[in-house]
Design a protein around this motif. Structure first.
Motif, PDB file in Angstrom:
ATOM      1  N   ILE A   1       7.251 -14.639  26.724  1.00 15.60           N
ATOM      2  CA  ILE A   1       8.112 -13.459  26.759  1.00 15.60           C
ATOM      3  C   ILE A   1       9.085 -13.678  27.909  1.00 15.60           C
ATOM      4  O   ILE A   1       8.925 -14.615  28.696  1.00 15.60           O
ATOM      5  N   TYR A   2      10.087 -12.806  28.014  1.00 17.29           N
ATOM      6  CA  TYR A   2      11.107 -12.966  29.052  1.00 17.29           C
ATOM      7  C   TYR A   2      11.278 -11.665  29.844  1.00 17.29           C
ATOM      8  O   TYR A   2      11.215 -10.566  29.282  1.00 17.29           O
ATOM      9  N   ILE A   3      11.517 -11.838  31.139  1.00 22.90           N
ATOM     10  CA  ILE A   3      11.922 -10.733  32.001  1.00 22.90           C
ATOM     11  C   ILE A   3      13.334 -11.054  32.490  1.00 22.90           C
ATOM     12  O   ILE A   3      13.559 -12.112  33.101  1.00 22.90           O
ATOM     13  N   ALA A   4      14.283 -10.176  32.202  1.00 23.27           N
ATOM     14  CA  ALA A   4      15.676 -10.377  32.612  1.00 23.27           C
ATOM     15  C   ALA A   4      16.077  -9.268  33.582  1.00 23.27           C
ATOM     16  O   ALA A   4      15.573  -8.141  33.496  1.00 23.27           O
ATOM     17  N   GLY A   5      16.966  -9.606  34.521  1.00 22.82           N
ATOM     18  CA  GLY A   5      17.387  -8.597  35.479  1.00 22.82           C
ATOM     19  C   GLY A   5      18.803  -8.821  35.962  1.00 22.82           C
ATOM     20  O   GLY A   5      19.265  -9.958  36.062  1.00 22.82           O
ATOM     21  N   VAL A   6      19.493  -7.710  36.251  1.00 27.02           N
ATOM     22  CA  VAL A   6      20.876  -7.784  36.737  1.00 27.02           C
ATOM     23  C   VAL A   6      20.997  -7.187  38.128  1.00 27.02           C
ATOM     24  O   VAL A   6      20.121  -6.463  38.596  1.00 27.02           O
ATOM     25  N   THR A   7      22.111  -7.478  38.778  1.00 29.45           N
ATOM     26  CA  THR A   7      22.402  -6.905  40.085  1.00 29.45           C
ATOM     27  C   THR A   7      22.821  -5.441  39.919  1.00 29.45           C
ATOM     28  O   THR A   7      22.957  -4.934  38.796  1.00 29.45           O
ATOM     29  N   ASP A   8      23.007  -4.760  41.037  1.00 31.07           N
ATOM     30  CA  ASP A   8      23.260  -3.315  40.999  1.00 31.07           C
ATOM     31  C   ASP A   8      24.638  -2.964  40.446  1.00 31.07           C
ATOM     32  O   ASP A   8      25.629  -3.649  40.725  1.00 31.07           O
ATOM     33  N   LEU A   9      24.692  -1.876  39.699  1.00 31.74           N
ATOM     34  CA  LEU A   9      25.937  -1.414  39.076  1.00 31.74           C
ATOM     35  C   LEU A   9      26.991  -1.034  40.115  1.00 31.74           C
ATOM     36  O   LEU A   9      28.176  -1.323  39.949  1.00 31.74           O
ATOM     37  N   TRP A  10      26.591  -0.373  41.192  1.00 34.12           N
ATOM     38  CA  TRP A  10      27.545   0.117  42.187  1.00 34.12           C
ATOM     39  C   TRP A  10      28.072  -0.985  43.103  1.00 34.12           C
ATOM     40  O   TRP A  10      29.262  -1.037  43.400  1.00 34.12           O
ATOM     41  N   HIS A  11      27.196  -1.857  43.561  1.00 39.20           N
ATOM     42  CA  HIS A  11      27.579  -2.797  44.617  1.00 39.20           C
ATOM     43  C   HIS A  11      27.509  -4.262  44.213  1.00 39.20           C
ATOM     44  O   HIS A  11      27.989  -5.126  44.951  1.00 39.20           O
ATOM     45  N   GLY A  12      26.886  -4.564  43.103  1.00 44.11           N
ATOM     46  CA  GLY A  12      26.794  -5.942  42.645  1.00 44.11           C
ATOM     47  C   GLY A  12      27.775  -6.203  41.518  1.00 44.11           C
ATOM     48  O   GLY A  12      28.723  -5.436  41.304  1.00 44.11           O
ATOM     49  N   ASN A  13      27.536  -7.268  40.788  1.00 41.13           N
ATOM     50  CA  ASN A  13      28.335  -7.591  39.609  1.00 41.13           C
ATOM     51  C   ASN A  13      27.396  -7.860  38.437  1.00 41.13           C
ATOM     52  O   ASN A  13      27.181  -9.011  38.056  1.00 41.13           O
ATOM     53  N   PRO A  14      26.796  -6.801  37.901  1.00 42.83           N
ATOM     54  CA  PRO A  14      25.808  -6.990  36.848  1.00 42.83           C
ATOM     55  C   PRO A  14      26.407  -7.637  35.602  1.00 42.83           C
ATOM     56  O   PRO A  14      27.502  -7.274  35.173  1.00 42.83           O
ATOM     57  N   ASP A  15      25.685  -8.599  35.049  1.00 39.83           N
ATOM     58  CA  ASP A  15      26.168  -9.351  33.892  1.00 39.83           C
ATOM     59  C   ASP A  15      25.004  -9.554  32.928  1.00 39.83           C
ATOM     60  O   ASP A  15      24.217 -10.488  33.071  1.00 39.83           O
ATOM     61  N   ALA A  16      24.894  -8.663  31.961  1.00 40.54           N
ATOM     62  CA  ALA A  16      23.777  -8.709  31.018  1.00 40.54           C
ATOM     63  C   ALA A  16      23.797  -9.969  30.174  1.00 40.54           C
ATOM     64  O   ALA A  16      22.749 -10.561  29.889  1.00 40.54           O
ATOM     65  N   GLU A  17      24.985 -10.402  29.763  1.00 37.05           N
ATOM     66  CA  GLU A  17      25.080 -11.598  28.929  1.00 37.05           C
ATOM     67  C   GLU A  17      24.547 -12.823  29.672  1.00 37.05           C
ATOM     68  O   GLU A  17      23.818 -13.642  29.104  1.00 37.05           O
TER      69      GLU A  17
END
Length: 280
Positions: free
Chosen positions: A158-174
């Motif tokens: 299985i996989y666990i995926a994670g992104v940086t914060d919406l306000w201060h990071g640069n979240p990139d789901a792809e």
């Protein structure tokens, strides 16, 4: 005289209600609930059927002037007591930058389960991303920065995926979901639930469930109705399991936080969530 007496009665009643509110709010803050949620999916490999994944977010046991070390240690003890195969940490480990080291001092006591610990940044990890990354590495926790980890049991994964914060990071789901197929089982972590609005249908479709924190369930609500929260759409992303266009997102109420420098919660009880995987 009667008018004066009535005024005093109203005043005493009001003060009594405030006292009751504060007593109950402190009690609720200290009483962490354990919430178990079954996640059913045909994508769950039989090797992961029945696996238990513990999720917590928003420790934040500090104010500008105080640090609630006792409650933080209690939360970690409760985390250790739960039957689990993996731990997910959803960001915001302290509110104030000066208190970050105190979190990591106690986080050393978190027992790493068989399948590991996986974490993401919250908005309060900025600035200080490097310090967070360094401490997570020292603890043996896997920090996910727009990336995923493959967890394998008997050649099935299985996989666990994670992104940086919406306000201060640069979240990139792809980017975070790179290499993952639709038939794979994926838990997707974002600290801020409103990032769900920015995810493409493709990204949502490759995630069996998205999990988030940030809202504290409103911290102090009007008997469960969120009045103030750090999100725009309180009804849509305030708390609990939601499903939009066939895509699930769970928003936890988190563990700590404060209201007007007080360690209180009102109808926003802190929680530890256990996701139990079920193959269908």
């Amino acid at each position: 005289m009667e008018v004066k007496s009535l005024i005093f009665k109203i005043l005493y009643s009001f003060l009594g209600l405030i006292a009751l509110f504060l007593v109950y709010s402190h009690y609720e803050y200290r009483n962490i609930k354990i919430k178990t949620i079954e996640i059913k999916s045909k994508d769950v490999p039989k090797e992961f059927d029945g696996k238990r994944i513990l999720f917590v977010a928003d420790f934040q046991y500090d104010t500008m002037a105080r640090y609630n070390r006792r409650q933080q240690k209690k939360a970690i003890e409760l985390i250790n007591e739960q039957k689990k195969d993996m731990i997910l940490l959803g960001g915001d480990y302290a509110t104030w930058e000066k208190n970050i080291p105190k979190f990591y001092e106690d986080a050393k006591d978190i027992k790493i389960p068989e399948l590991g610990v996986y974490a993401i940044y919250g908005n309060h990890e900025y600035p200080g991303e490097e310090e967070t990354a360094e401490n997570m590495k020292k603890l043996g926790f896997n920090l996910l920065v727009n990336e995923n980890r493959k967890i394998t049991v008997n050649n099935k994964s299985i996989y666990i995926a994670g992104v940086t914060d919406l306000w201060h990071g640069n979240p990139d789901a792809e980017k975070a979901l790179e290499g993952i197929q639709k038939e794979d089982f994926v838990i997707f972590m974002t600290h801020n639930p409103e990032y769900f609005e920015e995810m493409s249908e493709n990204a949502k479709g490759r995630s069996d469930i998205t999990i988030a924190g940030h809202t504290h369930g409103g911290q102090v609500t009007f008997f469960g109705k969120i009045v103030v929260s750090a999100i725009k759409n309180k009804k849509k992303y305030g708390y609990g399991m939601k499903e939009y266009n066939g895509h699930k997102i769970y928003i936890t109420s988190g563990l700590g936080g404060a209201f007007l420098e007080m360690f209180i919660r009102f109808f926003a009880r802190p929680e530890i969530v256990i996701f139990e995987l079920k193959r269908i």
